[in-house]
Design a protein around this motif. Sequence first.
Motif, PDB file in Angstrom:
ATOM      1  N   GLU A 145       4.969  15.031   4.123  1.00  0.00           N
ATOM      2  CA  GLU A 145       6.173  15.673   3.524  1.00  0.00           C
ATOM      3  C   GLU A 145       6.589  14.724   2.126  1.00  0.00           C
ATOM      4  N   ASP A 146       6.412  13.340   2.339  1.00  0.00           N
ATOM      5  CA  ASP A 146       6.698  12.480   1.242  1.00  0.00           C
ATOM      6  C   ASP A 146       5.536  12.734   0.473  1.00  0.00           C
ATOM      7  N   LEU A 147       4.396  12.573   0.532  1.00  0.00           N
ATOM      8  CA  LEU A 147       3.147  12.676  -0.054  1.00  0.00           C
ATOM      9  C   LEU A 147       3.114  14.151  -0.659  1.00  0.00           C
ATOM     10  N   GLY A 194       0.805  -1.134   0.047  1.00  0.00           N
ATOM     11  CA  GLY A 194      -0.105  -0.004  -0.037  1.00  0.00           C
ATOM     12  C   GLY A 194       0.740   1.244  -0.075  1.00  0.00           C
ATOM     13  N   HIS A 195       2.137   1.133   0.157  1.00  0.00           N
ATOM     14  CA  HIS A 195       2.746   2.508   0.346  1.00  0.00           C
ATOM     15  C   HIS A 195       2.962   3.465  -1.097  1.00  0.00           C
ATOM     16  N   THR A 196       3.631   2.469  -2.293  1.00  0.00           N
ATOM     17  CA  THR A 196       3.297   3.071  -3.511  1.00  0.00           C
ATOM     18  C   THR A 196       2.106   3.462  -4.015  1.00  0.00           C
ATOM     19  N   LEU A 197       0.822   2.786  -3.479  1.00  0.00           N
ATOM     20  CA  LEU A 197      -0.459   3.118  -3.961  1.00  0.00           C
ATOM     21  C   LEU A 197      -0.734   4.363  -3.339  1.00  0.00           C
ATOM     22  N   GLN A 198      -0.489   4.628  -1.887  1.00  0.00           N
ATOM     23  CA  GLN A 198      -0.658   6.031  -1.453  1.00  0.00           C
ATOM     24  C   GLN A 198       0.137   7.069  -2.425  1.00  0.00           C
ATOM     25  N   MET A 199       1.415   6.653  -2.547  1.00  0.00           N
ATOM     26  CA  MET A 199       2.006   7.940  -3.333  1.00  0.00           C
ATOM     27  C   MET A 199       1.544   8.097  -4.789  1.00  0.00           C
ATOM     28  N   THR A 250      11.943  22.637  -4.039  1.00  0.00           N
ATOM     29  CA  THR A 250      10.500  22.041  -3.301  1.00  0.00           C
ATOM     30  C   THR A 250      10.619  21.981  -1.768  1.00  0.00           C
ATOM     31  N   PRO A 251       9.765  22.514  -1.121  1.00  0.00           N
ATOM     32  CA  PRO A 251       9.491  22.507   0.176  1.00  0.00           C
ATOM     33  C   PRO A 251       9.922  20.926   0.756  1.00  0.00           C
ATOM     34  N   GLY A 252      10.673  20.849   1.733  1.00  0.00           N
ATOM     35  CA  GLY A 252      10.680  19.552   2.551  1.00  0.00           C
ATOM     36  C   GLY A 252      11.766  18.549   1.862  1.00  0.00           C
ATOM     37  N   MET A 253      12.513  19.065   0.958  1.00  0.00           N
ATOM     38  CA  MET A 253      13.600  18.465   0.316  1.00  0.00           C
ATOM     39  C   MET A 253      15.041  18.230   0.766  1.00  0.00           C
ATOM     40  N   ILE A 254      15.227  19.283   1.559  1.00  0.00           N
ATOM     41  CA  ILE A 254      16.359  19.466   2.215  1.00  0.00           C
ATOM     42  C   ILE A 254      16.086  19.001   3.690  1.00  0.00           C
ATOM     43  N   HIS A 255      16.575  17.787   4.166  1.00  0.00           N
ATOM     44  CA  HIS A 255      16.158  17.546   5.703  1.00  0.00           C
ATOM     45  C   HIS A 255      17.277  16.548   6.100  1.00  0.00           C
ATOM     46  N   THR A 256      17.091  16.043   7.357  1.00  0.00           N
ATOM     47  CA  THR A 256      18.061  15.080   7.854  1.00  0.00           C
ATOM     48  C   THR A 256      17.232  13.986   8.664  1.00  0.00           C
ATOM     49  N   GLU A 257      15.870  14.065   8.296  1.00  0.00           N
ATOM     50  CA  GLU A 257      14.614  13.104   8.787  1.00  0.00           C
ATOM     51  C   GLU A 257      14.952  11.792   8.524  1.00  0.00           C
ATOM     52  N   ALA A 258      14.371  10.859   9.047  1.00  0.00           N
ATOM     53  CA  ALA A 258      14.092   9.454   8.534  1.00  0.00           C
ATOM     54  C   ALA A 258      12.708   9.484   7.548  1.00  0.00           C
ATOM     55  N   ARG A 259      12.918   9.924   6.496  1.00  0.00           N
ATOM     56  CA  ARG A 259      11.873   9.894   5.588  1.00  0.00           C
ATOM     57  C   ARG A 259      12.388  10.052   4.020  1.00  0.00           C
ATOM     58  N   GLY A 260      11.528  10.386   3.024  1.00  0.00           N
ATOM     59  CA  GLY A 260      11.975  10.134   1.687  1.00  0.00           C
ATOM     60  C   GLY A 260      12.068  11.604   1.071  1.00  0.00           C
ATOM     61  N   GLY A 261      12.207  11.739  -0.071  1.00  0.00           N
ATOM     62  CA  GLY A 261      12.756  12.938  -0.776  1.00  0.00           C
ATOM     63  C   GLY A 261      14.076  12.918  -1.565  1.00  0.00           C
TER      64      GLY A 261
END
Length: 204
Positions: free
Chosen positions: A183-185, A12-17, A152-163
């Motif tokens: 932020e990924d969505l 379901g993850h790529t479905l949400q994306m 794009t907002p949220g692209m530069i980060h050091t969190e455990a997420r995508g982008g």
Amino acid sequence: MKILIVYYSMYGHTLQMAKAVAEGASQIPQAEVMLRRVQEFPEVDKIIDQNEFASQVREQQKDIPVCTVDDLREADAVIFGSPTRYGNMCAQMKQLIDSTTQLWLNGEMEGKPAGVFTSTASTHGGQETTLLTMMVPLLHLGMVIVGVPYSTPGMIHTEARGGTPYGATTIAGGKGELQPKSEDLEISKVLGRRVAEVAAKVRS
């Protein structure tokens, strides 16, 4: 102007994306967004039958049409989404791309904008290698690759997420227990919108 989003998703993850990408593409007034899933392998369907969660996700997708070569032919732009399998796209997505020989021979995909997105189990699970290797056959087809800029907002980060600049991504967790971050969505929406914008410019 037809914008095709074609994806594969077992958990379901790529479905949400894919749905977020479709939402972004639909922000362009002239865009007709088509959401399609990749055909599942019969042997994998048998495995899904034994997995309650995967079965629920499969049920959620039953009304989404399976992508055909004609869908690719008719699209003005295509955005491909696949989970990572050992740093590469899944075999189901590769099978679809491998079925495009006639499109390649006739040059029917040349000049069409394309984007890619993926999901991995971990932060270093092959997000960038998957996106980059997904681009290779698209370049052979003559497609024009569209990424996500760092403005794009949220692209530069050091969190455990995508982008990534190569395409939208998310982290699913080792057991698929995580969900895409907001932020990924949002980055997924940007990818969809950018591809649709480029398609509109190409058409004009």
